[in-house]
Design a protein around this motif. Sequence first.
Motif, PDB file in Angstrom:
ATOM      1  N   ASP A 112       4.568 -38.713  25.004  1.00  0.00           N
ATOM      2  CA  ASP A 112       3.634 -37.627  25.337  1.00  0.00           C
ATOM      3  C   ASP A 112       2.674 -38.080  26.434  1.00  0.00           C
ATOM      4  N   ALA A 113       2.220 -37.107  27.217  1.00  0.00           N
ATOM      5  CA  ALA A 113       1.325 -37.434  28.327  1.00  0.00           C
ATOM      6  C   ALA A 113      -0.099 -37.694  27.850  1.00  0.00           C
ATOM      7  N   ASP A 114      -0.400 -37.325  26.584  1.00  0.00           N
ATOM      8  CA  ASP A 114      -1.792 -37.390  26.134  1.00  0.00           C
ATOM      9  C   ASP A 114      -2.151 -38.740  25.488  1.00  0.00           C
ATOM     10  N   LEU A 115      -1.274 -39.726  25.623  1.00  0.00           N
ATOM     11  CA  LEU A 115      -1.484 -41.085  25.091  1.00  0.00           C
ATOM     12  C   LEU A 115      -1.487 -41.125  23.560  1.00  0.00           C
ATOM     13  N   GLN A 116      -0.963 -40.066  22.922  1.00  0.00           N
ATOM     14  CA  GLN A 116      -0.832 -40.122  21.460  1.00  0.00           C
ATOM     15  C   GLN A 116       0.378 -40.978  21.067  1.00  0.00           C
ATOM     16  N   ASP A 117       1.260 -41.230  22.024  1.00  0.00           N
ATOM     17  CA  ASP A 117       2.362 -42.173  21.818  1.00  0.00           C
ATOM     18  C   ASP A 117       2.005 -43.410  22.626  1.00  0.00           C
ATOM     19  N   PRO A 118       1.340 -44.393  21.996  1.00  0.00           N
ATOM     20  CA  PRO A 118       0.729 -45.473  22.785  1.00  0.00           C
ATOM     21  C   PRO A 118       1.765 -46.283  23.581  1.00  0.00           C
ATOM     22  N   PRO A 119       1.613 -46.316  24.917  1.00  0.00           N
ATOM     23  CA  PRO A 119       2.507 -47.133  25.738  1.00  0.00           C
ATOM     24  C   PRO A 119       2.418 -48.615  25.358  1.00  0.00           C
ATOM     25  N   SER A 120       1.276 -49.017  24.764  1.00  0.00           N
ATOM     26  CA  SER A 120       1.098 -50.435  24.443  1.00  0.00           C
ATOM     27  C   SER A 120       2.075 -50.918  23.372  1.00  0.00           C
ATOM     28  N   LEU A 121       2.760 -49.991  22.686  1.00  0.00           N
ATOM     29  CA  LEU A 121       3.732 -50.412  21.674  1.00  0.00           C
ATOM     30  C   LEU A 121       5.060 -50.827  22.314  1.00  0.00           C
ATOM     31  N   LEU A 122       5.238 -50.459  23.583  1.00  0.00           N
ATOM     32  CA  LEU A 122       6.542 -50.655  24.222  1.00  0.00           C
ATOM     33  C   LEU A 122       7.079 -52.086  24.173  1.00  0.00           C
ATOM     34  N   PRO A 123       6.260 -53.101  24.538  1.00  0.00           N
ATOM     35  CA  PRO A 123       6.805 -54.465  24.547  1.00  0.00           C
ATOM     36  C   PRO A 123       7.391 -54.850  23.183  1.00  0.00           C
ATOM     37  N   GLU A 124       6.654 -54.495  22.137  1.00  0.00           N
ATOM     38  CA  GLU A 124       7.103 -54.796  20.785  1.00  0.00           C
ATOM     39  C   GLU A 124       8.419 -54.064  20.477  1.00  0.00           C
ATOM     40  N   MET A 125       8.488 -52.794  20.888  1.00  0.00           N
ATOM     41  CA  MET A 125       9.679 -51.980  20.610  1.00  0.00           C
ATOM     42  C   MET A 125      10.900 -52.546  21.337  1.00  0.00           C
ATOM     43  N   VAL A 126      10.691 -52.951  22.576  1.00  0.00           N
ATOM     44  CA  VAL A 126      11.805 -53.532  23.343  1.00  0.00           C
ATOM     45  C   VAL A 126      12.288 -54.812  22.666  1.00  0.00           C
ATOM     46  N   LYS A 127      11.327 -55.612  22.183  1.00  0.00           N
ATOM     47  CA  LYS A 127      11.688 -56.865  21.516  1.00  0.00           C
ATOM     48  C   LYS A 127      12.585 -56.583  20.311  1.00  0.00           C
TER      49      LYS A 127
END
Length: 316
Positions: free
Chosen positions: A94-109
């Motif tokens: 979502d564009a409203d930052l309710q889906d935090p981009p900061s979780l991405l590194p962990e998710m990719v791992k």
Amino acid sequence: MKKISLIIPCYNEESCLAAFDREISAVAEKMQGYRFEIFYVDDGSKDRTLDIIRRFSRERDNVRYISFSRNFGKEAAMYAGFCAVTGDYVAVMDADLQDPPSLLPEMVKILETGEYDSVATRRVTRAGEPPIRSFFARVFYRLINRISDADIVDGARDYRLMKREMVDVIVKMGEQNRFSKGIFGWIGFRTYWYAFENVERAAGETKWNFWKLLKYSVSGIVSFSQLPLNIASWMGIVCTGLSLLAILFVIVRRLLFGDPVQGWASNMCVMLFIGGLQLFCLGIIGQYVGKTYAETKGRPHYIANECSDDGIEKVN
Ligand code: UDP
Ligand code: MG
């Protein structure tokens, strides 16, 4: 180098996009071993959303976009994204930052351990949401899990990082009545559920109201379950059984006590009840006929009047 594609559906998000761009750039900066593709979908916004997206695409070479000719809804926006992106890993955000981009590194791992095909997120809290909305959301998730193969977790978001194989399957599922949470669950694959605390909207306001959500839930149930149709048949069978008993009762009473004219009240009750039941069952059938009608017309999911490049289908 692996490529991560992010699909960002945007409907009147002018007040969120700058903050979103900042966050996502910071995350991309941290994840040096990956290439990023940011795919914005302007879902017929009436504010300056498209101008801002155009500017992003001019300034950065990893930004692509499509702009719809009108508002087609988040489901159509996500579908357009899935069809156009080219990454090895793909996520909707979502564009409203309710889906935090900061979780991405962990998710990719987690994806790269090889044990999973997708990492899906779910909110463990619903803080900041109206209690009535949370209540109905819970009821809906419990219901749809019980009556369909969709396998949806309570609090599940559309934010999930998927491998290319999964995205290819989603693109092949070209149904008109899209309910992505259901589709993600229905296609299977190995999914890791990543829990996080609810984040409130960065700016702007939600595009959903109670009626829109109710319609979306009914549509989700009709798309993934035939239970309502079965219930209608069962109610028919039960009513037939009861009416046989009632007929027997009327005949016996006639034989024993003759046939004085009476019983207007009971007659009315039965007529009204059966009439209501018939309309209700017709309504259920109507829901399915309506969906079938929409499918058979085979209209496009979206129509775009502007794209960043030729690799994107304008009508699909
Ligand atoms: N959205 C969209 N088209 C719509 C409604 C919403 O593309 O018709 C986008 C919206 O811009 C946002 C995402 O879908 O990026 C989720 O919408 P919103 O935040 O309003 O939903 P909520 O988080 O309240 O469920
Ligand atoms: Mg939101």
